[in-house]
Enzyme design. Sequence first.
Site: not given
Ligand SMILES: [Zn+2]
Length: 291
Positions: A135, A177, A187
């Site tokens: 992330e 993703h 994203d």
């Molecule tokens: Zn994501």
Amino acid sequence: MFPYRPSNPKPVRSLKKMPTKLIIEQAPSPNFNERNRPIRYVVLHYTGMPSEEKALELLRDPDPKRIAYKAELVEHPREGMAPPGPNLNRVSAHYVAFKNGHIYQLVEEDKRAWQAGAGVYGGETDMNSASIGIEICNAGHDFGLPDFPDAQIAAVMELVKGIKERHGLDKRHIIGHSDLAPRRKIDPGENFPWHKFDAAGISQGIPHAKSDNDKTILAEELGTQSDDVAAFQKSLSDVGYGIPQNGIFDEDTKFVLIAFQRRYRQSDVGGKLDVDCLEKARRLAKIIKPA
Ligand SMILES: [Zn+2]
């Protein structure tokens, strides 16, 4: 409780001056379980939240329902989907990259973090089991697509390099993703500097060609059926995308096209199939034989 560090108040350093040695701080999350697939992919995300600290907190929270997080990290509302409600699922990632280049490890690499969710890539449908998720703190589309600072990108590049070495991963398996969940996810977005990863050989780029400038539209209206659409679908299926093989520019095909554009044609992600996109898909398919 893990002590948060404030966002970096210092100016961002240039890529060249970044140390190649990463400093990774442990910030364990309880949100994981056992893998049931070997690690074959790295999935890159953005958090979609303005606050790095809140994002880190959410990714470590065993009961996120009790706190009103901004919900982008959990689900981004797409056409035909219910908007994200207050009932947030437990989520995590193996790593979180702050804007100052500080990396936190939340889940051990041999465990299954809850980051990818439903989707498919390269025929793999349990991507949480088959991938390591990172992330990257960035507020994302809902907050004006802010740039990713050089220090942050340099750190993520080093991190991905190390993961690839540790697990023998192919550069064709470093994905976003949205590549595995094109209907659900947008994203890390069209502002993510994939070209830096491609240029460093960390991920798979597409060499430039004359057709890059050819924006002649091949399919725009949903329902368009043509050999060009079929060729595009075939190429992206060979690359690994989960895309229909019916020769019809349908909704699923359009979502995959947009994901492909966010990754490989970031200057225009409008979801129209043009010559540039078709030729890029063809070239990439030639490079990428199933790994
Ligand atoms: Zn994501």
